[in-house]
Design a protein around this motif. Structure first.
Motif, PDB file in Angstrom:
ATOM      1  N   VAL A   5       0.916  -1.378  -0.261  1.00  0.00           N
ATOM      2  CA  VAL A   5       0.173   0.289   0.307  1.00  0.00           C
ATOM      3  C   VAL A   5       0.427   0.938  -0.001  1.00  0.00           C
ATOM      4  O   VAL A   5       2.004   1.057   0.844  1.00  0.00           O
ATOM      5  N   VAL A   6       0.559   2.194  -1.365  1.00  0.00           N
ATOM      6  CA  VAL A   6       2.037   3.156  -1.246  1.00  0.00           C
ATOM      7  C   VAL A   6       0.560   4.502  -0.543  1.00  0.00           C
ATOM      8  O   VAL A   6      -0.381   5.049  -1.433  1.00  0.00           O
ATOM      9  N   THR A   7       0.663   5.614   0.413  1.00  0.00           N
ATOM     10  CA  THR A   7       0.795   6.378   0.296  1.00  0.00           C
ATOM     11  C   THR A   7       0.648   7.666  -0.446  1.00  0.00           C
ATOM     12  O   THR A   7       1.728   7.965   0.707  1.00  0.00           O
ATOM     13  N   THR A   8       0.552   8.610  -0.318  1.00  0.00           N
ATOM     14  CA  THR A   8       1.560   9.571  -0.822  1.00  0.00           C
ATOM     15  C   THR A   8       0.770  11.053  -1.174  1.00  0.00           C
ATOM     16  O   THR A   8      -0.767  10.932  -1.212  1.00  0.00           O
ATOM     17  N   LYS A   9       1.744  11.715  -0.941  1.00  0.00           N
ATOM     18  CA  LYS A   9       0.761  13.672  -0.985  1.00  0.00           C
ATOM     19  C   LYS A   9       1.803  14.146  -2.140  1.00  0.00           C
ATOM     20  O   LYS A   9       2.850  14.410  -2.027  1.00  0.00           O
ATOM     21  N   HIS A  10       1.523  14.802  -3.023  1.00  0.00           N
ATOM     22  CA  HIS A  10       2.187  15.415  -4.034  1.00  0.00           C
ATOM     23  C   HIS A  10       2.116  17.369  -3.466  1.00  0.00           C
ATOM     24  O   HIS A  10       0.355  17.577  -3.082  1.00  0.00           O
ATOM     25  N   ASN A  11       2.325  18.156  -3.646  1.00  0.00           N
ATOM     26  CA  ASN A  11       1.985  19.603  -3.726  1.00  0.00           C
ATOM     27  C   ASN A  11       0.971  20.113  -4.699  1.00  0.00           C
ATOM     28  O   ASN A  11       0.170  20.898  -4.042  1.00  0.00           O
ATOM     29  N   ASP A  12       0.910  19.084  -5.591  1.00  0.00           N
ATOM     30  CA  ASP A  12       0.148  19.849  -6.900  1.00  0.00           C
ATOM     31  C   ASP A  12      -1.252  19.217  -6.670  1.00  0.00           C
ATOM     32  O   ASP A  12      -2.041  18.682  -7.712  1.00  0.00           O
ATOM     33  N   ASP A  13      -1.209  17.955  -5.460  1.00  0.00           N
ATOM     34  CA  ASP A  13      -2.380  17.353  -6.032  1.00  0.00           C
ATOM     35  C   ASP A  13      -2.755  16.584  -4.684  1.00  0.00           C
ATOM     36  O   ASP A  13      -2.213  17.620  -3.382  1.00  0.00           O
ATOM     37  N   LYS A  14      -4.164  15.945  -4.245  1.00  0.00           N
ATOM     38  CA  LYS A  14      -4.585  15.069  -2.754  1.00  0.00           C
ATOM     39  C   LYS A  14      -3.993  14.279  -2.688  1.00  0.00           C
ATOM     40  O   LYS A  14      -2.790  13.417  -3.305  1.00  0.00           O
ATOM     41  N   GLN A  15      -3.552  13.890  -1.311  1.00  0.00           N
ATOM     42  CA  GLN A  15      -3.407  12.556  -0.858  1.00  0.00           C
ATOM     43  C   GLN A  15      -3.877  10.796  -1.613  1.00  0.00           C
ATOM     44  O   GLN A  15      -5.276  11.416  -1.536  1.00  0.00           O
ATOM     45  N   GLY A  42       0.956  15.604   4.328  1.00  0.00           N
ATOM     46  CA  GLY A  42       1.381  17.129   4.529  1.00  0.00           C
ATOM     47  C   GLY A  42       2.165  16.978   3.379  1.00  0.00           C
ATOM     48  O   GLY A  42       1.863  17.677   2.111  1.00  0.00           O
ATOM     49  N   ARG A  43       3.038  16.262   2.737  1.00  0.00           N
ATOM     50  CA  ARG A  43       4.167  16.187   1.475  1.00  0.00           C
ATOM     51  C   ARG A  43       4.364  14.472   1.946  1.00  0.00           C
ATOM     52  O   ARG A  43       5.555  14.444   3.112  1.00  0.00           O
ATOM     53  N   GLY A  44       4.403  13.542   0.720  1.00  0.00           N
ATOM     54  CA  GLY A  44       5.638  12.542   0.471  1.00  0.00           C
ATOM     55  C   GLY A  44       4.904  11.446   0.217  1.00  0.00           C
ATOM     56  O   GLY A  44       4.210  11.223  -0.428  1.00  0.00           O
ATOM     57  N   THR A  45       5.559  10.311   0.363  1.00  0.00           N
ATOM     58  CA  THR A  45       5.122   8.857   0.667  1.00  0.00           C
ATOM     59  C   THR A  45       5.082   7.886   1.583  1.00  0.00           C
ATOM     60  O   THR A  45       6.008   7.564   2.510  1.00  0.00           O
ATOM     61  N   ARG A  46       4.098   7.396   1.786  1.00  0.00           N
ATOM     62  CA  ARG A  46       4.124   6.234   3.120  1.00  0.00           C
ATOM     63  C   ARG A  46       3.972   4.868   2.888  1.00  0.00           C
ATOM     64  O   ARG A  46       3.337   4.568   1.242  1.00  0.00           O
ATOM     65  N   ILE A  65      -4.204   6.206  -1.937  1.00  0.00           N
ATOM     66  CA  ILE A  65      -3.962   5.363  -1.491  1.00  0.00           C
ATOM     67  C   ILE A  65      -3.704   4.320  -3.070  1.00  0.00           C
ATOM     68  O   ILE A  65      -4.624   4.397  -4.022  1.00  0.00           O
ATOM     69  N   TRP A  66      -1.996   3.955  -2.973  1.00  0.00           N
ATOM     70  CA  TRP A  66      -2.401   2.538  -3.687  1.00  0.00           C
ATOM     71  C   TRP A  66      -2.240   2.114  -3.180  1.00  0.00           C
ATOM     72  O   TRP A  66      -1.393   1.392  -2.518  1.00  0.00           O
ATOM     73  N   THR A  67      -3.029   0.910  -4.351  1.00  0.00           N
ATOM     74  CA  THR A  67      -3.279  -0.861  -3.713  1.00  0.00           C
ATOM     75  C   THR A  67      -2.808  -1.576  -4.430  1.00  0.00           C
ATOM     76  O   THR A  67      -3.059  -1.542  -5.520  1.00  0.00           O
ATOM     77  N   SER A  68      -1.788  -2.617  -3.835  1.00  0.00           N
ATOM     78  CA  SER A  68      -1.285  -3.509  -5.242  1.00  0.00           C
ATOM     79  C   SER A  68      -0.993  -5.114  -4.275  1.00  0.00           C
ATOM     80  O   SER A  68      -0.470  -5.329  -3.077  1.00  0.00           O
TER      81      SER A  68
END
Length: 807
Positions: free
Chosen positions: A215-225, A248-252, A227-230
């Motif tokens: 599961v990838v949770t990510t937030k870019h300054n130019d978009d919303k947060q 806030g910004r970044g990726t988990r 959740i990518w799941t595979s």
């Protein structure tokens, strides 16, 4: 009711331990005391109350729970997500990775941390021109949280993050990631698939080595947060509805680990992997760990008072039945206050040892180098020296090399075996230390790091060793290493030579291209100084006018070299002689034909010319050869099976004679070394050939013994066939030859024969007949007869005693 509250409290503690990974100060920077009981949310209580519902249990087992959401809510969110299929090439690639790297699973963490570092680099670069891009999340860092309860490993960074389009583009299609090239290389079968990861930008997919679901949770300054799941078969993307889980910004990246990957749920395992692969990442890497701390007595008292006050309030509101439960709770609280320690969870920085090689040498103090070396090499002593440089040209790399204060244990006993003293990094990510040719064997004692941006990330040792850029790196490393050694001050170099002098001599044998550089580092004992060693440059400076060679004498010890007949006349004439007392010395010098225009002359071999080529010297030598021709001719005939010839010497002063080797033969010292080889083959044709070579017997024309032999040889020459021959002359010649062997460092071929000749000469000198025999040994009485006599005496005594009894 109290039972429910107690269970809810346990669940709340577990929820606190789950990685919130928001980048607010309240979550990241505050330690969590596991013995404190946070408030319980309504959702948590509801979940506990419905724990016995079979449908809910089944649904929770099936769903992936996200932080801040129940299993039911997570499943509903998953149903709303957009479903995507991986491109065919990506699916093939993931299957290839998963099936081929089962033995090297631990690379997944290296790859994910490397990707996180790249994301942090990107946001840092943007912030150079626009500080606003950092927003409220100014700390650039990587955090790793191990959730044992749920079998999840979280890796969070505050990097640039990804938009929804980036998730589809970077994690689901070929795009520019190099996936197609990866497949092409992997299909060739010429390299280990695992070693291609990272080289073509597909390191993210190594997560599936250890995880069933990512599961990838990510937030870019130019978009919303998002959740990518595979599950490695397909992937889904959905907007993240959790308000309290905003990055806030970044990726988990959350890895839901496979059953066989449970080892990565241990803090120590994760810590070791970080230190092995990512210790020198530029950004701080934190691991959420626990530690036991002492409780302040005042804190204990305050907690007890607070617990008592809470109990009184509960007494006023609770029923009679609840009062009994509260009394039990009070007793438990009282027991708990007795404890003097507690477990606290907090973030621990793992890569505190920063990569100082990324800074310029002018920015780093000596103390920083020493501190870095001790941490890097796990040593408690400062290094003897270091060199810090950046190489540019065909390949750009940064490196720091250190000289240890003492030689590694067993370094020369295990010389040539693989060592792991130089570590290779690519963009500060550790690649390998299993290089056979990063440094030549003779420099294997050096420790250090090499970091290059030009080499491919995560390539195999076998592949990288064939890489043309590695050969360039090796060449520059060797030259810089020799430069570092040369710049050591005299006192430090004396310590270095004591520990690693043998390595430099071995370098002369192994490294032809750097022979001149190595020759300037050599040190030998010398007749000039009884205490200190000397270098070749100093020897040349002290050489006598007109001296065109460097004299050396090889022996087992300095004392033996000083007493050798080969150096007698040289020392008397004031020439300096190098004493080669280590087994490797003579080998090394043989690989160094000259230094500063002066050739090396082994004084135990032919070619020595002390008197020069003046007419007077030639005339005197010719006269001596003519005078002693009868003796040299007679010795040549009498000893023809042992020597090539006999001749007048110009190297002897006090000794009567010496055995001189040919220019390409073995000296006495070399013969001793070769005979002592533990792994020498008994039937080695080359060794046997050298061992069978004869030497030249040189005689001292001024020695009285030689003059006496000359007269006796003349007399033998004048005798007729019927005249009696001198019986002791041959024995004298052979004893002279054997003593010459011993004085020249050679071994006696027949020690028994030598002893017998000495005995004959002693008889003659003592006036004892040479043929006189040894007196026969006196014979002892026969033991059998003695025993019979004893038995007869015993019988007589018994008869006497019996007769006495009858009377």
């Amino acid at each position: 009711m109290k039972t429910v509250l107690a269970l809810a409290a346990v669940l709340a503690i577990a929820l606190v331990l789950l990685p919130a990974y928001t980048h607010s100060a309240e979550t990241d920077d505050t330690a969590v005391d596991v013995e404190e009981t946070p408030d319980v949310s309504a959702d948590a209580a509801a979940n506990m109350n419905s724990a016995t519902d079979a449908d809910v249990v089944e649904r929770e087992d099936r769903a992936i729970k996200l932080d801040g959401l129940s299993a039911d809510e997570s499943e509903q969110l998953t149903e709303k997500a957009e479903k995507h299929e991986f491109q065919a090439e990506v699916s093939r690639m993931m299957k290839l990775i998963i099936n081929s790297l089962y033995k090297n699973k631990d690379i997944f963490l290296r790859e994910l941390i490397s990707n996180a570092s790249d994301a942090l680099d990107k946001i840092r670069f943007l912030s150079l021109t626009d500080k606003a891009v950092l927003g409220e999340t100014e700390d650039l860092q990587i955090k790793i949280h191990v959730d044992k309860e749920n079998n999840v490993l979280h890796i969070t960074d505050t990097g640039i993050g990804m938009t929804r389009q980036d998730l589809v583009k970077n994690l689901g299609t070929i795009a520019k990631s190099g996936t197609s090239e990866f497949l092409a290389k992997a299909s060739e079968g010429g390299a280990d698939t695992g070693n291609l990861i990272g080289q073509f930008g597909v390191g993210f997919y190594s997560a599936f080595l250890v995880a069933d679901t990512v599961v990838v949770t990510t937030k870019h300054n130019d978009d919303k947060q998002y959740i990518w799941t595979s599950d490695a078969e397909s992937f889904s993307i959905v907007e993240d509805p959790r308000e309290d889980e905003q990055l806030g910004r970044g990726t988990r990246i959350s890895l839901y680990l496979k059953e066989e990957a449970k080892e990565f749920l241990e803090d120590n395992s994760i810590r070791d992997l970080i230190k092995k692969y990512s210790e020198f990442i530029s950004f701080d890497i934190f691991l959420y760990t626990s530690k036991t701390v002492d409780i302040d007595p005042e804190e204990l008292e305050a907690e007890a008072e607070e617990a008592e006050a809470d109990a009184e309030e509960d007494d006023e509101e609770a029923s009679d039945e609840e009062e009994d439960d509260e009394e039990t709770d009070e007793e438990e609280d009282e027991d708990e206050t007795v404890a003097t320690t507690k477990t606290v969870w907090d973030w621990e920085i793992i890569n505190a040892n920063k990569p100082i090689w990324t800074r310029t040498s002018k920015e780093v103090e000596d103390e920083e180098y020493n501190k870095f070396y001790k941490a890097f090499a796990k040593e408690d002593k400062d290094p003897l020296g270091h060199i810090h440089f950046t190489a540019e040209g065909e390949v750009t790399f940064r490196s720091i090399l250190f000289i240890p204060s003492v030689a590694p244990a067993g370094f020369f006993q295990e010389y040539g075996k693989h060592n792991q003293n130089v570590k290779m990094y690519v963009r500060r990510v550790f690649i390998t230390d299993e290089f056979e040719d990063m440094l030549p064997k003779y420099l294997g004692f050096l420790r250090g790091v090499v970091d290059s941006d030009d080499l491919p990330l995560n390539v195999s040792r076998e592949t990288l060793q064939q890489h043309k850029l590695l050969k360039v790196i090796k060449k520059k490393l060797v030259r810089k290493a020799l430069e570092m050694i040369k710049k050591l001050d005299d006192d430090t170099y004396a310590k270095f030579w004591k520990e690693f002098g043998t390595s430099i001599k071995l370098g002369l044998i192994e490294d032809y291209s750097n022979r001149n550089r190595l020759s300037k580092l050599l040190r030998f004992e010398t007749s000039h100084d009884a205490e200190e060693v000397t270098g070749l440059e100093a020897y040349v400076e002290r050489a006598k006018k007109g001296q065109d060679v460097i004299y050396f004498m090889a022996a087992a010890t300095r004392k033996e070299a000083e007493a050798s007949p080969f150096v007698e006349r040289l020392l008397k004439r004031g020439y300096e002689v190098l004493y080669l007392t280590q087994p490797v010395d003579e080998y090394a010098v043989q690989n160094l034909p000259e230094f500063d225009g002066k050739k090396f002359q082994n004084v135990a071999k032919e070619g020595l010319n002390i008197d020069g080529d003046s007419e007077a010297a030639k005339e005197r030598k010719e006269e001596a050869e003519k005078e002693f021709e009868p003796l040299t001719k007679w010795l040549g005939e009498a000893l023809k099976g042992d020597i090539t010839k006999a001749q007048v010497s110009d190297r002897l002063d006090e000794s009567p004679c010496a055995l001189v080797a040919s220019q390409f033969g073995w000296s006495g010292n070399m013969q001793r070394i070769m005979k002592a080889q533990a792994y020498a083959k008994g039937d080695d044709s080359s060794t046997n050939f050298q061992a069978s070579q004869k030497q030249t017997l040189e005689i001292n024309p001024r020695h009285p013994l030689i003059k006496n032999l000359l007269e006796r040889a003349k007399q033998e020459e004048d005798k007729g066939e019927d005249d009696e021959k001198d019986a002791t002359l041959v024995d004298t010649a052979r004893v002279l030859l054997d003593t010459a062997r011993l004085r020249s460092g050679y071994m006696l071929e027949d020690s028994v024969d030598f002893a017998q000749r000495i005995e004959r000469m002693l008889r003659v000198s003592a006036g004892v007949d040479v043929d006189a025999e040894v007196e026969p040994e006196p014979e002892l009485p026969d033991e059998v007869e003695d025993e019979a006599e004893d038995e007869e005496e015993d019988e007589e005594e018994e008869e006497d005693l019996s007769g006495h009894d009858e009377l």
